[in-house]
Design an enzyme around this catalytic site. Structure first.
Site, PDB file in Angstrom:
ATOM      1  N   LEU A 161       4.006   2.890   5.065  1.00  0.00           N
ATOM      2  CA  LEU A 161       3.794   2.732   6.582  1.00  0.00           C
ATOM      3  C   LEU A 161       2.718   2.181   6.576  1.00  0.00           C
ATOM      4  O   LEU A 161       1.438   2.265   6.071  1.00  0.00           O
ATOM      5  CB  LEU A 161       4.234   4.000   7.338  1.00  0.00           C
ATOM      6  CG  LEU A 161       5.685   4.560   7.096  1.00  0.00           C
ATOM      7  CD1 LEU A 161       5.879   5.703   7.635  1.00  0.00           C
ATOM      8  CD2 LEU A 161       6.746   3.383   7.472  1.00  0.00           C
ATOM      9  N   PRO A 162       2.287   1.484   7.945  1.00  0.00           N
ATOM     10  CA  PRO A 162       1.197   0.952   8.245  1.00  0.00           C
ATOM     11  C   PRO A 162      -0.171   1.868   8.400  1.00  0.00           C
ATOM     12  O   PRO A 162      -1.147   1.570   7.935  1.00  0.00           O
ATOM     13  CB  PRO A 162       1.385  -0.082   9.613  1.00  0.00           C
ATOM     14  CG  PRO A 162       2.893  -0.223   9.547  1.00  0.00           C
ATOM     15  CD  PRO A 162       3.688   1.036   9.054  1.00  0.00           C
ATOM     16  N   LYS A 183      -9.077   6.056  -2.496  1.00  0.00           N
ATOM     17  CA  LYS A 183      -8.890   4.721  -2.031  1.00  0.00           C
ATOM     18  C   LYS A 183      -9.763   4.004  -1.048  1.00  0.00           C
ATOM     19  O   LYS A 183     -10.308   2.856  -1.099  1.00  0.00           O
ATOM     20  CB  LYS A 183      -7.481   4.587  -1.299  1.00  0.00           C
ATOM     21  CG  LYS A 183      -7.129   3.453  -0.563  1.00  0.00           C
ATOM     22  CD  LYS A 183      -6.438   2.347  -1.189  1.00  0.00           C
ATOM     23  CE  LYS A 183      -6.065   1.146  -0.602  1.00  0.00           C
ATOM     24  NZ  LYS A 183      -5.741   0.229  -1.160  1.00  0.00           N
ATOM     25  N   THR A 212      -1.625   3.705   3.136  1.00  0.00           N
ATOM     26  CA  THR A 212      -3.282   3.910   3.239  1.00  0.00           C
ATOM     27  C   THR A 212      -3.809   4.453   4.800  1.00  0.00           C
ATOM     28  O   THR A 212      -3.486   3.948   5.817  1.00  0.00           O
ATOM     29  CB  THR A 212      -3.977   2.654   3.228  1.00  0.00           C
ATOM     30  OG1 THR A 212      -3.837   2.309   1.850  1.00  0.00           O
ATOM     31  CG2 THR A 212      -5.606   2.678   3.064  1.00  0.00           C
ATOM     32  N   LYS A 245      -9.040  -2.409   8.498  1.00  0.00           N
ATOM     33  CA  LYS A 245      -8.565  -1.420   8.659  1.00  0.00           C
ATOM     34  C   LYS A 245      -9.282  -0.325   7.544  1.00  0.00           C
ATOM     35  O   LYS A 245      -9.580   0.881   7.997  1.00  0.00           O
ATOM     36  CB  LYS A 245      -7.017  -1.432   8.422  1.00  0.00           C
ATOM     37  CG  LYS A 245      -6.350   0.099   8.416  1.00  0.00           C
ATOM     38  CD  LYS A 245      -4.842  -0.187   7.864  1.00  0.00           C
ATOM     39  CE  LYS A 245      -4.495   1.156   7.321  1.00  0.00           C
ATOM     40  NZ  LYS A 245      -3.403   1.103   6.660  1.00  0.00           N
TER      41      LYS A 245
HETATM   42  P1  NAD Z   1       3.717  -4.259   6.236  1.00  0.00           P
HETATM   43  O1  NAD Z   1       3.439  -4.251   7.843  1.00  0.00           O
HETATM   44  O2  NAD Z   1       4.211  -5.344   5.535  1.00  0.00           O
HETATM   45  O3  NAD Z   1       4.948  -2.928   6.290  1.00  0.00           O
HETATM   46  C1  NAD Z   1       5.087  -1.724   6.852  1.00  0.00           C
HETATM   47  C2  NAD Z   1       6.527  -1.651   7.003  1.00  0.00           C
HETATM   48  O4  NAD Z   1       6.780  -0.479   7.759  1.00  0.00           O
HETATM   49  C3  NAD Z   1       7.077  -2.703   7.986  1.00  0.00           C
HETATM   50  O5  NAD Z   1       7.967  -3.354   7.311  1.00  0.00           O
HETATM   51  C4  NAD Z   1       7.714  -1.761   9.501  1.00  0.00           C
HETATM   52  O6  NAD Z   1       8.748  -2.421  10.052  1.00  0.00           O
HETATM   53  C5  NAD Z   1       7.570  -0.489   8.658  1.00  0.00           C
HETATM   54  N1  NAD Z   1       7.735   0.771   9.610  1.00  0.00           N
HETATM   55  C6  NAD Z   1       6.714   0.981  10.202  1.00  0.00           C
HETATM   56  N2  NAD Z   1       7.203   2.142  11.073  1.00  0.00           N
HETATM   57  C7  NAD Z   1       8.171   2.499  10.710  1.00  0.00           C
HETATM   58  C8  NAD Z   1       9.260   3.693  10.993  1.00  0.00           C
HETATM   59  N3  NAD Z   1       8.757   4.641  11.628  1.00  0.00           N
HETATM   60  N4  NAD Z   1      10.000   3.826  10.198  1.00  0.00           N
HETATM   61  C9  NAD Z   1      10.484   2.772   9.134  1.00  0.00           C
HETATM   62  N5  NAD Z   1       9.692   1.765   8.844  1.00  0.00           N
HETATM   63  C10 NAD Z   1       8.625   1.629   9.721  1.00  0.00           C
HETATM   64  O7  NAD Z   1       2.624  -3.311   5.436  1.00  0.00           O
HETATM   65  P2  NAD Z   1       2.295  -3.504   3.791  1.00  0.00           P
HETATM   66  O8  NAD Z   1       1.422  -4.647   3.547  1.00  0.00           O
HETATM   67  O9  NAD Z   1       3.481  -3.167   3.345  1.00  0.00           O
HETATM   68  O10 NAD Z   1       1.555  -2.222   3.882  1.00  0.00           O
HETATM   69  C11 NAD Z   1       1.798  -0.774   3.852  1.00  0.00           C
HETATM   70  C12 NAD Z   1       0.566   0.034   3.386  1.00  0.00           C
HETATM   71  O11 NAD Z   1       0.146  -0.127   2.360  1.00  0.00           O
HETATM   72  C13 NAD Z   1      -0.576   0.068   4.630  1.00  0.00           C
HETATM   73  O12 NAD Z   1      -0.712   1.351   4.669  1.00  0.00           O
HETATM   74  C14 NAD Z   1      -1.469  -0.844   3.843  1.00  0.00           C
HETATM   75  O13 NAD Z   1      -2.840  -0.576   4.179  1.00  0.00           O
HETATM   76  C15 NAD Z   1      -1.116  -0.243   2.537  1.00  0.00           C
HETATM   77  N6  NAD Z   1      -1.572  -1.526   1.431  1.00  0.00           N
HETATM   78  C16 NAD Z   1      -1.501  -2.597   1.508  1.00  0.00           C
HETATM   79  C17 NAD Z   1      -1.790  -3.562   0.586  1.00  0.00           C
HETATM   80  C18 NAD Z   1      -1.324  -5.030   0.952  1.00  0.00           C
HETATM   81  O14 NAD Z   1      -1.931  -5.891  -0.094  1.00  0.00           O
HETATM   82  N7  NAD Z   1      -0.516  -5.479   1.584  1.00  0.00           N
HETATM   83  C19 NAD Z   1      -2.447  -3.152  -0.473  1.00  0.00           C
HETATM   84  C20 NAD Z   1      -2.669  -1.648  -0.612  1.00  0.00           C
HETATM   85  C21 NAD Z   1      -2.346  -0.905   0.159  1.00  0.00           C
END
Ligand code: NAD
Length: 300
Positions: A65-66, A171, A96, A246
């Protein structure tokens, strides 16, 4: 093979869950976005209408999740999963988030009879798609080892960093260092160009010399220095500036709480804040080289 509930099927969670399906696990997926659920059902998973449904009848729940508030809302509170999930279900949060939230939710999970580990990742969307993420894991040894074969299916390395929250701390420290080294590498390349050097030639020299680092090895911020990098395709398809900001925010909150001086981390956060404010939040974080060249305005 296990039945796994996967919650949060965005840029990272979607391909991670798809890799578990490919590996032979039964995956029940849920996301607030119906489109994200549909993408995963297209890959062979069962789509669910709620987090509770995704977590019902499973051995493992994985969340991606975000931010911290989303993780708290998912697990805690009256409608939270901890009130409904079967005792003994292994909970893995790969989001994260700040280590304090992780520790608090893990303690509540323990009271509910569910072992919980934090397993944030490094490797970005490309790593998630290729099943080559690095997992940095916090929690008790038993649940970490139970999760390891599942994490292995989504990644190329799993590091057990310590107790609950330790994965988040690892991380956060890694990404603060990455942000600093991206800015430092960008500065060096910009200076070399201003003094008449070719960015590719300079990068190759520094890569083999004492300034060599991960950024120079495979993530060069200059568009003309290396093929296959986000810089070489207009700063798309990498790790967004807003996401790096973030992570730097999490590091600065921790530094403030711990009374630790992190002057370069603080400066990196300021630089990324300005770069983001100039409208570059969606661009890969290596685009900070443009900010250092001309304040983030589009190239002339
Ligand atoms: P994203 O915004 O693409 O995906 C998050 C998803 O969570 C969305 O589809 C949203 O609809 C869903 N969501 C939010 N609240 C919810 C709930 N209560 N129930 C169900 N679904 C819910 O973000 P992402 O890029 O997939 O990142 C996710 C995590 O991974 C973050 O914490 C981010 O910091 C971490 N991360 C991202 C990357 C990257 O390159 N994108 C790399 C490493 C770590």
């Amino acid at each position: 093979m296990a039945t796994i509930g996967f919650i949060g099927l965005g840029n990272m969670g979607g391909p991670m869950a798809a890799n578990l399906v490919k590996g032979g696990h039964t995956v029940q997926g849920f996301d607030l976005s119906a489109e994200a659920v549909a993408r995963l059902t297209g890959a062979g998973a069962k789509g669910c209408a709620s987090a509770g449904e995704a977590a019902s009848g499973v051995e493992v729940v994985i969340s991606m999740l975000p931010a911290g508030k989303h993780v708290r809302d998912l697990y805690q509170g009256s409608g939270g999963l901890l009130a409904s999930v079967a005792k003994g279900t292994l909970l893995v949060d790969s989001s994260t988030i700040d280590a304090d939230t992780t520790r608090a939710v893990a303690a509540e999970a323990d009271k509910a009879g569910c072992p919980m580990i934090d397993a944030p990742v490094s490797g970005g969307v490309a790593g998630a798609e290729a099943g080559k993420l690095i997992f940095m894991v916090g929690g008790e040894t038993g649940p970490v080892e139970q999760a390891r074969p599942i994490l292995d299916m989504m990644g190329r390395a799993v590091f057990h960093a310590g107790p609950a929250g330790a994965g988040q701390v690892a991380k956060m420290c890694n990404n603060m260092l990455l942000a600093i080294s991206m800015i430092g590498t960008s500065e060096a390349i910009n200076l070399g160009i201003a003094e008449g050097l070719d960015p590719k030639a300079l990068s190759e020299i520094m890569q083999q010399s004492s300034g060599g680092n991960w950024v120079l090895n495979g993530y060069n911020p200059h568009p003309d220095a290396m093929d296959g990098t986000p810089a070489s395709r207009g700063y798309t398809g990498g790790f967004g500036t807003a996401l790096m900001l973030k992570d730097l925010g999490l590091a600065m909150e921790a530094a403030l709480k711990d009374g630790k001086a992190t002057p370069l981390g603080a400066l990196a956060r300021t630089i990324y804040t300005l770069h983001d404010a100039a409208g570059n939040g969606h661009k890969d974080f290596s685009s900070v080289i443009e900010f250092l060249q001309h304040g983030g305005r589009p190239s002339q």
